[in-house]
Motif scaffolding. Structure first.
Motif, PDB file in Angstrom:
ATOM      1  N   VAL A 111       6.967  -9.937  -9.743  1.00 17.20           N
ATOM      2  CA  VAL A 111       6.318  -9.760 -11.042  1.00 17.20           C
ATOM      3  C   VAL A 111       4.876  -9.295 -10.831  1.00 17.20           C
ATOM      4  N   ASP A 112       4.171  -9.951  -9.885  1.00 14.30           N
ATOM      5  CA  ASP A 112       2.786  -9.573  -9.583  1.00 14.30           C
ATOM      6  C   ASP A 112       2.693  -8.095  -9.215  1.00 14.30           C
ATOM      7  N   ARG A 113       3.442  -7.742  -8.184  1.00 13.77           N
ATOM      8  CA  ARG A 113       3.325  -6.396  -7.639  1.00 13.77           C
ATOM      9  C   ARG A 113       3.945  -5.356  -8.574  1.00 13.77           C
ATOM     10  N   GLY A 114       5.020  -5.735  -9.252  1.00 13.16           N
ATOM     11  CA  GLY A 114       5.623  -4.806 -10.208  1.00 13.16           C
ATOM     12  C   GLY A 114       4.666  -4.483 -11.341  1.00 13.16           C
ATOM     13  N   SER A 115       3.930  -5.490 -11.806  1.00 11.15           N
ATOM     14  CA  SER A 115       2.952  -5.272 -12.876  1.00 11.15           C
ATOM     15  C   SER A 115       1.850  -4.321 -12.427  1.00 11.15           C
ATOM     16  N   ILE A 116       1.374  -4.530 -11.206  1.00  7.90           N
ATOM     17  CA  ILE A 116       0.303  -3.679 -10.684  1.00  7.90           C
ATOM     18  C   ILE A 116       0.795  -2.247 -10.505  1.00  7.90           C
ATOM     19  N   LEU A 117       1.993  -2.091  -9.977  1.00  5.30           N
ATOM     20  CA  LEU A 117       2.551  -0.746  -9.796  1.00  5.30           C
ATOM     21  C   LEU A 117       2.726  -0.043 -11.142  1.00  5.30           C
ATOM     22  N   LEU A 118       3.120  -0.807 -12.172  1.00  7.74           N
ATOM     23  CA  LEU A 118       3.276  -0.233 -13.510  1.00  7.74           C
ATOM     24  C   LEU A 118       1.922   0.225 -14.044  1.00  7.74           C
ATOM     25  N   VAL A 119       0.882  -0.602 -13.845  1.00  5.01           N
ATOM     26  CA  VAL A 119      -0.469  -0.225 -14.290  1.00  5.01           C
ATOM     27  C   VAL A 119      -0.919   1.047 -13.587  1.00  5.01           C
ATOM     28  N   VAL A 120      -0.665   1.132 -12.283  1.00  8.43           N
ATOM     29  CA  VAL A 120      -1.060   2.317 -11.514  1.00  8.43           C
ATOM     30  C   VAL A 120      -0.332   3.556 -12.018  1.00  8.43           C
ATOM     31  N   TYR A 121       0.970   3.422 -12.282  1.00 13.70           N
ATOM     32  CA  TYR A 121       1.737   4.581 -12.761  1.00 13.70           C
ATOM     33  C   TYR A 121       1.208   5.076 -14.100  1.00 13.70           C
ATOM     34  N   VAL A 122       0.961   4.149 -15.026  1.00 16.63           N
ATOM     35  CA  VAL A 122       0.467   4.527 -16.352  1.00 16.63           C
ATOM     36  C   VAL A 122      -0.920   5.154 -16.245  1.00 16.63           C
ATOM     37  N   ALA A 123      -1.803   4.553 -15.415  1.00 16.99           N
ATOM     38  CA  ALA A 123      -3.167   5.070 -15.283  1.00 16.99           C
ATOM     39  C   ALA A 123      -3.168   6.477 -14.703  1.00 16.99           C
ATOM     40  N   PHE A 124      -2.383   6.696 -13.654  1.00 19.80           N
ATOM     41  CA  PHE A 124      -2.384   8.010 -13.019  1.00 19.80           C
ATOM     42  C   PHE A 124      -1.609   9.032 -13.856  1.00 19.80           C
ATOM     43  N   SER A 125      -0.641   8.573 -14.641  1.00 21.81           N
ATOM     44  CA  SER A 125       0.039   9.481 -15.569  1.00 21.81           C
ATOM     45  C   SER A 125      -0.938   9.988 -16.615  1.00 21.81           C
ATOM     46  N   GLU A 126      -1.774   9.077 -17.121  1.00 22.74           N
ATOM     47  CA  GLU A 126      -2.788   9.486 -18.094  1.00 22.74           C
ATOM     48  C   GLU A 126      -3.749  10.495 -17.463  1.00 22.74           C
ATOM     49  N   GLY A 127      -4.091  10.249 -16.210  1.00 21.08           N
ATOM     50  CA  GLY A 127      -4.972  11.182 -15.517  1.00 21.08           C
ATOM     51  C   GLY A 127      -4.363  12.566 -15.400  1.00 21.08           C
ATOM     52  N   MET A 128      -3.064  12.625 -15.093  1.00 14.94           N
ATOM     53  CA  MET A 128      -2.383  13.917 -14.994  1.00 14.94           C
ATOM     54  C   MET A 128      -2.319  14.596 -16.360  1.00 14.94           C
TER      55      MET A 128
ATOM     56  N   ILE B 193       4.693   9.756  -7.552  1.00 15.65           N
ATOM     57  CA  ILE B 193       5.624   9.907  -8.680  1.00 15.65           C
ATOM     58  C   ILE B 193       4.868  10.275  -9.950  1.00 15.65           C
ATOM     59  N   ALA B 194       3.736   9.608 -10.179  1.00 15.47           N
ATOM     60  CA  ALA B 194       2.931   9.916 -11.369  1.00 15.47           C
ATOM     61  C   ALA B 194       2.422  11.346 -11.338  1.00 15.47           C
ATOM     62  N   ALA B 195       2.131  11.850 -10.131  1.00 16.33           N
ATOM     63  CA  ALA B 195       1.661  13.231 -10.011  1.00 16.33           C
ATOM     64  C   ALA B 195       2.768  14.233 -10.300  1.00 16.33           C
TER      65      ALA B 195
ATOM     66  N   ILE C 269       0.839  -1.195   0.000  1.00 13.10           N
ATOM     67  CA  ILE C 269       0.000   0.000   0.000  1.00 13.10           C
ATOM     68  C   ILE C 269       0.877   1.249   0.000  1.00 13.10           C
ATOM     69  N   VAL C 270       1.949   1.215   0.779  1.00 11.05           N
ATOM     70  CA  VAL C 270       2.885   2.352   0.795  1.00 11.05           C
ATOM     71  C   VAL C 270       3.484   2.566  -0.589  1.00 11.05           C
ATOM     72  N   LEU C 271       3.869   1.461  -1.252  1.00  8.31           N
ATOM     73  CA  LEU C 271       4.444   1.569  -2.597  1.00  8.31           C
ATOM     74  C   LEU C 271       3.427   2.128  -3.587  1.00  8.31           C
ATOM     75  N   LEU C 272       2.158   1.720  -3.449  1.00  8.09           N
ATOM     76  CA  LEU C 272       1.117   2.269  -4.318  1.00  8.09           C
ATOM     77  C   LEU C 272       1.015   3.780  -4.157  1.00  8.09           C
ATOM     78  N   LEU C 273       1.043   4.237  -2.920  1.00  7.20           N
ATOM     79  CA  LEU C 273       0.958   5.677  -2.665  1.00  7.20           C
ATOM     80  C   LEU C 273       2.182   6.399  -3.223  1.00  7.20           C
ATOM     81  N   VAL C 274       3.362   5.778  -3.102  1.00  4.46           N
ATOM     82  CA  VAL C 274       4.586   6.377  -3.644  1.00  4.46           C
ATOM     83  C   VAL C 274       4.494   6.506  -5.160  1.00  4.46           C
ATOM     84  N   VAL C 275       4.010   5.437  -5.818  1.00  5.40           N
ATOM     85  CA  VAL C 275       3.890   5.452  -7.284  1.00  5.40           C
ATOM     86  C   VAL C 275       2.898   6.529  -7.722  1.00  5.40           C
ATOM     87  N   ILE C 276       1.799   6.668  -6.985  1.00  4.63           N
ATOM     88  CA  ILE C 276       0.834   7.721  -7.311  1.00  4.63           C
ATOM     89  C   ILE C 276       1.492   9.091  -7.186  1.00  4.63           C
TER      90      ILE C 276
END
Length: 340
Positions: free
Chosen positions: A208-225, A30-32, A21-28
């Protein structure tokens, strides 16, 4: 000598903070601050497609189809979990979708409805069931069966419910078949050759599992920005979303605990924890495929919020049930000693 990062991760584990969860928040964050744009965004998009395919291939290689199908012998329990996952949740999601856009923006409403179509989690459902002294073997079967069916049921159910919202097209469902279902089936077919290797390297493949999810989150929130959608989401709308996630989880927890009849205490624990969860690991990659070209960042936000809330709430409930079980066992021991 351990690195500073290892020390930080160890401290987070000691205070019971979910590192992911901490990593998800960090990735968000970074995307911001540094969103992917232009050619970089295109490159990340291709990398995400490959990562999602690999993720679902590994899901197929790991998941024992026989174990999930054998679990059908406890059909009442599994049927109850599936009803909660694919009927009760979507009905609640439809009720949420009736809220006016002034209360809940359309993208968030679509995200909530999509969230309600997702399958249950596997790891956390089993872990919380075990902690609370529930029926662990049934939890393994129920969660596995939910995910196995979710590969097909979720996109079809989402396509049906979101048609009126303009959320998913028939082409998007076909994309799921190609990008998610095909790798999953290949993983199932390859399981006889690589299943043992995957099981032995489970800890490493989690990356691989978590890295894939973090990558999806970064791309999704980058698109949002890049699309400026975050400026359109007001603080009241976000607070409303948090409240909706809390109400959804509370409603399903109560209904899955008090609703089922004719089950043992251990089975009720299994039904509650397996029937009230929604899978972040399945939801984020699937959203990236189903909602390609849409405002994915806002659509996946409900999934991420619900994931965090369900982990914290269910951890507290499982701990409470575990303490009750320990107290009951201690009472029985004392009673047995006294009677001698």
């Amino acid at each position: 000598m351990p690195s500073i990062l290892d020390d930080v991760l160890a401290r987070l584990r000691r205070v019971r903070i979910d590192v992911f969860i901490v990593l998800l928040l960090v990735v968000i964050g970074i995307a911001a601050l540094v969103p992917a744009r232009g050619g970089v965004a295109t490159g990340f998009g291709h990398a995400t497609t490959v990562a999602i395919g690999l993720l679902f291939f590994l899901y197929g290689a790991r998941l024992s189809t026989r174990e999930a199908l054998d679990g059908l012998r406890h059909w009442r329990l599994h049927g109850t979990v599936l009803l909660a996952t694919f009927v009760l949740f979507p009905l609640l999601g439809l009720a949420v979708s009736l809220l006016p856009a002034s209360v809940l923006p359309r993208e968030l409403a679509v995200g909530v409805l999509f969230l309600c179509c997702l399958p249950s989690t596997v790891q956390s459902s089993i872990a919380f069931t075990s902690l609370a002294r529930g029926n662990v073997s049934a939890a393994v079967c129920a969660a596995s069966l939910s995910n196995l069916l979710g590969i097909v049921v979720t996109p079809l159910l989402a396509g049906l419910l979101l048609a009126s919202h303009g959320g998913i097209s028939g082409g998007a469902v076909a994309d799921v078949t190609l990008q998610l279902l095909a790798p999953f089936v290949l993983g199932q077919l390859a399981r006889r050759w690589i299943g043992g290797w995957v099981a032995r390297h489970k800890k490493h493949l989690v990356l691989v599992d978590r890295g894939s999810i973090l990558l999806v989150v970064y791309v999704a929130f980058s698109e949002g920005m890049a699309e400026g959608i975050w400026g359109t989401l007001s603080v009241p709308a976000l607070l409303t979303l948090v409240a909706i996630c809390l109400v959804l989880l509370a409603a399903v927890l109560l209904l899955t605990w008090y609703g089922p009849r004719g089950f043992t205490h251990a089975d009720r624990i299994t039904i509650m924890f397996c029937g009230s969860k929604k899978s972040l690991a399945t939801g984020l990659p699937m959203a990236g495929v189903l909602f390609a070209g849409a405002q994915v960042g806002a659509i996946v936000l409900p999934i991420m919020l619900f994931h965090m809330i369900q982990l914290m709430a269910c951890a507290a409930i499982a701990g409470r049930l575990a303490r009750r079980a320990e107290a009951a066992e201690s009472g029985r021991v004392v009673s047995a000693v006294s009677s001698r």
